[in-house]
Every structure is written in C-alpha cells, then in structure tokens.
Motif scaffolding. Structure first.
Motif, PDB file in Angstrom:
ATOM      1  N   THR A 154       0.820  -1.221   0.000  1.00 58.55           N
ATOM      2  CA  THR A 154       0.000   0.000   0.000  1.00 58.55           C
ATOM      3  C   THR A 154       0.849   1.265   0.000  1.00 58.55           C
ATOM      4  O   THR A 154       0.441   2.294  -0.542  1.00 58.55           O
ATOM      5  CB  THR A 154      -0.949   0.026   1.212  1.00 58.55           C
ATOM      6  OG1 THR A 154      -0.187  -0.153   2.416  1.00 58.55           O
ATOM      7  CG2 THR A 154      -2.004  -1.061   1.105  1.00 58.55           C
ATOM      8  N   GLN A 158       0.490   4.779  -2.463  1.00 59.58           N
ATOM      9  CA  GLN A 158       0.213   6.089  -1.875  1.00 59.58           C
ATOM     10  C   GLN A 158       1.397   6.441  -0.965  1.00 59.58           C
ATOM     11  O   GLN A 158       1.300   6.412   0.257  1.00 59.58           O
ATOM     12  CB  GLN A 158      -1.098   6.042  -1.075  1.00 59.58           C
ATOM     13  CG  GLN A 158      -1.667   7.408  -0.741  1.00 59.58           C
ATOM     14  CD  GLN A 158      -2.950   7.290   0.082  1.00 59.58           C
ATOM     15  OE1 GLN A 158      -3.093   6.380   0.898  1.00 59.58           O
ATOM     16  NE2 GLN A 158      -3.873   8.204  -0.138  1.00 59.58           N
ATOM     17  N   PRO A 165      -4.495   7.507  -4.527  1.00 59.79           N
ATOM     18  CA  PRO A 165      -3.581   6.380  -4.741  1.00 59.79           C
ATOM     19  C   PRO A 165      -3.596   5.940  -6.196  1.00 59.79           C
ATOM     20  O   PRO A 165      -4.603   6.082  -6.884  1.00 59.79           O
ATOM     21  CB  PRO A 165      -4.150   5.286  -3.835  1.00 59.79           C
ATOM     22  CG  PRO A 165      -5.603   5.611  -3.723  1.00 59.79           C
ATOM     23  CD  PRO A 165      -5.686   7.115  -3.753  1.00 59.79           C
TER      24      PRO A 165
END
Length: 223
Positions: A154, A158, A165
């Motif tokens: 993740t 981002q 994102p």
C-alpha cells in the motif's frame, strides 16, 4: 441492506480491481466472537482496504477529522468511514489513548472485531516500528484472540499517505490467532504487556517481511 453491506457490495469489487488485492489467510479470522486484528500501518488507504476484504465488519478507531471534513469530499469520507466501522476519537487530546482502549474493550465485550495498528501511527519509512502496549491490555482484559495481519504494497500506491492512490498490487495477509490466557490476571505487569506486544509485532514482521526498528514511530517522525 446495512450501510456496511452496501459499501462492501459496491466498493469491494472496485478496490479488488484497482489494487489487484490478494487476501491470504482470511480463514484465520474466527467466524464469531470477539477478535482483535493487529497489523502494520503503511499509509492512509490501509484503513479503506482492510474493512472491505474481511467477511465480518471490522470496527476501528480513526481521527475525528475523517468525519468532520467540509464539502462533498468531507461528506463522502464521513459516510464511508462511519459506514465501514470507524469510530472517531480525538486522539490529539490528552485522553485519546484511554478513549481508544475503552472503545476497543466495549466492542470486544459485544463480541465484535476490533482492528488496531499497534505502532500507533503510520510508518514514516516503510519499516515496522515498536508496538504500543494497548494491544496487550486489550487481549489480556477481554480474553479476545489476536489475529495478526500485514498490509503489503500500500505504501507504493500512496507513498506519502496523501492524494489519490495509483493502481497497483496489494496483499493483505492474516496470520493464525494468538491467545495469551497464560497471562490471565497480569494485565498490569509492564513486562508482561511488553512481552505480549512484542510477540504480536514479531508475527506482524514475519507476515509483512518488514525490517523491524525498536523505536516508537512517533519518535522517529519527531526526529
């Protein structure tokens, strides 16, 4: 249909498509009863993805600013986060940590799933930082098992935790439940609390593959 079911039905497939989400070990989450989900925290979208990949609703603490924003964006964020199970708490106040633990205990006493990031804040550099002992207090006071989890990838979608994102690949990996009944009645012993917390963080590290730093993330950010 509940708001949570609606959000999951609409956004779940979109999240899986956009982030090519792979879920591993979901069978380790008990189908009923109180459960603590404890994992790493890399970026803002962790709290958007986690509730959408679990069959049961996950309740968790979030900054009250997530539900007090203005305009259309603010209203949409508030609708989403309160719908998936976020409970806003003013964590910047002096009693924020106490309020979070009291909320977690209440939810666990009701037989629900409570999600927590033991690091207390997002990792500043992708490494795994020392866990706060609130996770140990919760499991020892309630007897709820701890299911460790890892968010993988993740931070690459981002990087600074802000903005939209980008698409990519995310893995959410759950480990086997951990129980600490051998420490029953010892929830005020600081060495026990540290040992329980460290054992949970060791499992998170094994699941995530992150480098571990024996320092609180908040201190690393301040430095």
């Amino acid at each position: 249909m509940s708001r949570f079911a609606l959000i999951k039905a609409v956004l779940g497939p979109l999240v899986r498509l956009m982030f090519r989400t792979r879920v591993e070990g979901a069978e380790h989450i008990p189908a009923s009863g109180p459960v603590i989900l404890a994992g790493n925290h890399l970026t803002f979208i962790d709290s958007m993805i986690l509730p959408l990949v679990c069959d049961r609703q996950v309740f968790f603490i979030g900054k009250d600013e997530y539900v007090t924003g203005k305009g259309l964006k603010g209203r949409l964020m508030a609708w989403f986060f309160t719908g998936v199970g976020m409970i806003p708490v003013d964590r910047d106040g002096g009693h924020g940590g106490v309020a979070a633990l009291m909320t977690g205990r209440r939810l666990l006493d009701e037989g629900k799933i409570f999600g927590i990031y033991p690091e207390g804040t997002r990792s500043p550099d992708g490494r795994l930082y020392r866990g706060r002992t609130g996770i140990a207090r919760l499991t020892l006071e309630t007897g709820a098992p701890v299911v460790p989890f890892a968010m993988i990838g993740t931070d690459k979608l981002q990087p600074d935790g802000k903005g939209m994102p980008r698409s990519g690949k995310v893995t959410v990996r759950f480990g086997k439940p951990m129980e600490f009944s051998r420490y029953e009645g010892m929830d005020r012993h600081r060495y026990v609390l540290r040992a329980v917390t460290d054992s949970v963080m060791a499992e998170v590290m094994a699941l995530s593959g992150q480098e571990y730093v024996d320092m609180y993330a908040s201190k690393a950010k301040a430095a």
